[in-house]
Scaffold this active site. Structure first.
Site, PDB file in Angstrom:
ATOM      1  N   LYS A   1       7.483  13.118 -29.828  1.00 12.66           N
ATOM      2  CA  LYS A   1       7.348  11.935 -28.502  1.00 12.66           C
ATOM      3  C   LYS A   1       5.711  11.522 -28.690  1.00 12.66           C
ATOM      4  O   LYS A   1       5.529  10.466 -28.610  1.00 12.66           O
ATOM      5  CB  LYS A   1       6.919  13.489 -27.561  1.00 12.66           C
ATOM      6  N   ARG A   2       5.026  12.307 -29.459  1.00 18.12           N
ATOM      7  CA  ARG A   2       3.533  11.418 -29.589  1.00 18.12           C
ATOM      8  C   ARG A   2       4.221  10.261 -29.850  1.00 18.12           C
ATOM      9  O   ARG A   2       2.397   9.337 -28.723  1.00 18.12           O
ATOM     10  CB  ARG A   2       2.245  12.483 -30.215  1.00 18.12           C
TER      11      ARG A   2
END
Ligand code: GLU
Length: 469
Positions: free
Chosen positions: A239-240
Site C-alpha cells: 500500500k505504501r
C-alpha cells in the site's frame, strides 16, 4: 487437450496489481490456447473473507475485461463435496484421525525449533486406532514417507522435493472445515484445470497438492509460479506504493488497456516490444516467456502507456471509459457534443482520463470564471474591438463548420490588420475560459453558435468592467 486455467483469489481485500497480473497471465494463456478461464473465489477463511472484497474482485476483473468462461465458484458453497472426498480418503486408509491437541503440537514444534529442526508434525496418530471417546479430532493426509515429488514449472524449470520434507497435512480441522490446500486440490481437479498459474508464494504448497492429487488418482495439472512485483524502490509492492488496487487505476484515469499492457510486460516479454493490444497479447503469450526474476513497478511507464492508448485507441472506445470520469466530476455530457468528438480533439493533451474530464468541462457547461492569468493577458481593452469583430464574423456564418470558423477568424484578423493571435487568443479565453485549448476551429465547432456568442459577450463585459474599475 483443451486448456482450462483459473484465477483463484482469496477475498480478503481488493484486487491488487499482483493478483491482476496473475489473473491476466492465466486468462491470456487460456485465450491463447482456445481454452477456458475459470474464476474461483477461495473464501474458506471465514474470518478474513468479506462480501465487499468479493465484489471488489469481480469489479476489478470486469473493469479489466478479464471475463471468465465459468464461475464464479465459491468454495464455501462446496464444503460437502470436499468432505465427501475426505471421507473417501479415510475409507481407503489414505487419511487418518489426529487427536493431538494444539498445546501438544506447539510443544513439539518448540522443541524442534530449539534443536534447529524444521517444525513438522511427527506422524503421531498416523497408525493409531486407540481413539479417545468424544474428543475432537482433525483429519490428516497420509503423505508418502519416501520418494520425492518432481514437477516441471513453466517459469522455474524442474522442481524436486523429497517427501521426507513434507509432513501430514491437516485436511479437515476439528471444527469440520476442510482446509485450504485440500479445497484447491479438489477444485482444480473437478474444474478440469490443466494449467495452474499462480503467485510464487504458493510454490511450497504444490508438492503437497500433487501428493493429494495422486492419492485421489486425479491428473496432475501443469504449473507456472509467477514471481513477485516490487515497488519502484525495490521493496515488495504494498500500500505504501500508492495505487495498488486495480480500481484505484480506474479512479486515477487509466484505461484498462493501458493497465493490461503494463501488467503483461511486468514479468513477460516478447523481444523488446512494449506496446501490445489485447489481441496481440493473446496471440503472442506463452507461459515459457514469463520471467523468473521479480519485476519492479514503474509508474512512469504506466503513464506513458496510458497516454499512448488515449491517443491511439478509437475515440469511441476511450469515450466508454472516459464517461465514468465526467460523471464522477459532475459533468453532464448528455447536453453537448458527443464525448468521442471531444476526445478526438483533446486526446493529445492529457495523460489520464481524469485530466481529460477536467480540461473538457467547458464543452458541457459555462465556466464560472476566466483563468486569471489568461484574462489578464488576453482580455485587455485593446482586445474588445477584435472580439466584437470576430463575433460578428462568426454569427454571420451560415455554415457552422470548422473550416468556415477558421475562415471567419482569419478574415477578421486580416480586415483588422492584426496578427492571428490578437484575435485568436482573446477568442480562446472567451470561449474556453483559459488560454489552453485545441485549435479554435475544432473547439468552436463542438459548441453551438449561441454558446459562442454568449461567451464572447461575457468576455466583452469582463473587459468593460475592467475598463471602468
Ligand atoms: N487463493 C490463493 C490466493 O489468493 C491462490 C491459490 C491458488 O492460486 O492456488 O493467494
Amino acid at each position: 487437450m483443451s486448456v482450462v486455467t483459473r484465477f483463484a483469489p482469496s477475498p480478503t481485500g481488493y484486487l491488487h496489481v499482483g493478483g491482476a497480473r496473475t489473473a491476466l497471465y492465466s486468462w491470456l494463456f487460456a485465450k491463447s490456447q482456445g481454452g477456458k478461464f475459470v474464476l474461483r473465489i477461495e473464501d474458506t477463511d471465514l474470518e478474513r473473507s468479506t462480501d465487499q472484497a468479493k465484489q471488489a474482485i469481480l469489479d476489478g476483473m470486469s473493469w479489466l475485461g478479464l471475463e471468465h468462461d465459468e464461475g464464479p465458484f465459491y468454495q464455501t458453497e462446496r464444503f460437502d463435496k470436499y468432505n465427501q472426498y475426505i471421507d473417501q480418503l479415510l475409507e481407503k486408509g489414505l487419511a487418518y484421525r489426529c487427536y493431538m491437541k494444539s498445546e501438544e503440537l506447539d510443544a513439539i514444534r518448540e522443541e524442534q525449533e530449539r534443536k534447529g529442526e524444521k517444525p513438522r508434525y511427527p506422524g503421531t496418530w498416523r497408525e493409531r486406532t486407540d481413539y479417545p471417546e468424544d474428543a475432537p479430532y482433525a483429519i490428516r493426509f497420509k503423505n508418502p514417507l519416501s520418494g520425492k515429488v518432481v514437477f516441471k514449472d513453466h517459469v522455474r524449470g524442474e522442481i524436486s522435493i523429497s517427501n521426507e520434507e513434507l509432513d501430514d497435512l491437516v485436511i479437515r480441522r476439528s471444527d469440520g472445515a476442510p482446509t485450504y490446500n485440500f479445497c484447491v486440490v479438489i477444485d482444480d481437479w473437478e474444474m478440469g484445470i490443466t494449467h495452474v498459474v499462480r503467485g510464487e508464494d504458493h510454490i511450497n504448497n504444490t508438492p503437497r497438492q500433487i501428493n493429494i492429487l495422486k492419492a485421489l488418482d486425479a491428473p496432475i495439472p501443469e504449473y507456472a509460479h509467477v514471481s513477485m512485483i516490487l515497488g519502484d524502490d525495490g521493496k515488495k509492492l504494498s500500500k505504501r506504493h500508492g495505487a495498488v488496487s486495480v480500481m484505484q487505476y480506474r479512479d486515477d484515469g487509466y484505461l484498462p488497456q493501458a493497465v493490461l499492457n503494463y501488467l503483461v510486460r511486468l514479468g513477460w516479454s516478447h523481444g523488446d516490444q512494449e506496446v501490445f493490444i489485447v489481441d496481440e497479447m493473446i496471440e503472442l503469450f506463452s507461459l515459457d516467456n514469463i520471467s523468473k526474476s521479480a519485476s519492479a513497478f514503474n509508474t512512469e511507464k504506466l503513464v506513458w502507456l496510458n497516454q499512448h492508448y488515449i491517443k491511439s485507441l478509437p475515440a469511441k472506445e476511450v469515450a466508454e471509459h472516459a464517461k465514468w470520469h465526467f460523471d464522477d466530476q459532475g459533468i453532464d455530457v448528455s447536453n453537448g457534443p458527443a464525448l468521442e468528438d471531444v476526445i478526438a480533439v483533446q486526446s493529445e493533451r492529457v495523460e489520464t482520463l481524469k485530466e481529460l474530464a477536467q480540461i473538457s468541462r467547458y464543452f458541457y457547461e459555462d465556466y464560472d470564471e476566466f483563468d486569471a492569468n489568461a484574462a489578464k493577458k488576453h482580455l485587455r481593452p485593446v482586445a474588445k474591438a477584435n472580439l466584437i469583430a470576430v463575433k460578428d464574423a462568426l454569427l454571420g456564418l451560415s455554415d457552422w463548420s470548422s473550416r468556415s470558423i477558421q475562415e471567419a477568424i482569419n478574415s477578421t484578423a486580416e480586415s483588422l490588420g492584426v496578427g492571428m493571435g490578437k484575435v485568436g487568443m482573446p477568442l480562446r479565453v472567451a470561449v474556453t475560459g483559459s488560454g489552453n485549448s485545441p485549435s479554435l476551429d475544432v473547439t468552436l465547432v463542438l459548441l453551438t453558435k449561441a454558446q459562442v456568442e454568449q461567451r464572447i459577450n461575457k468576455a466583452i463585459e469582463f473587459i468593460e468592467n475592467r475598463e471602468n474599475s
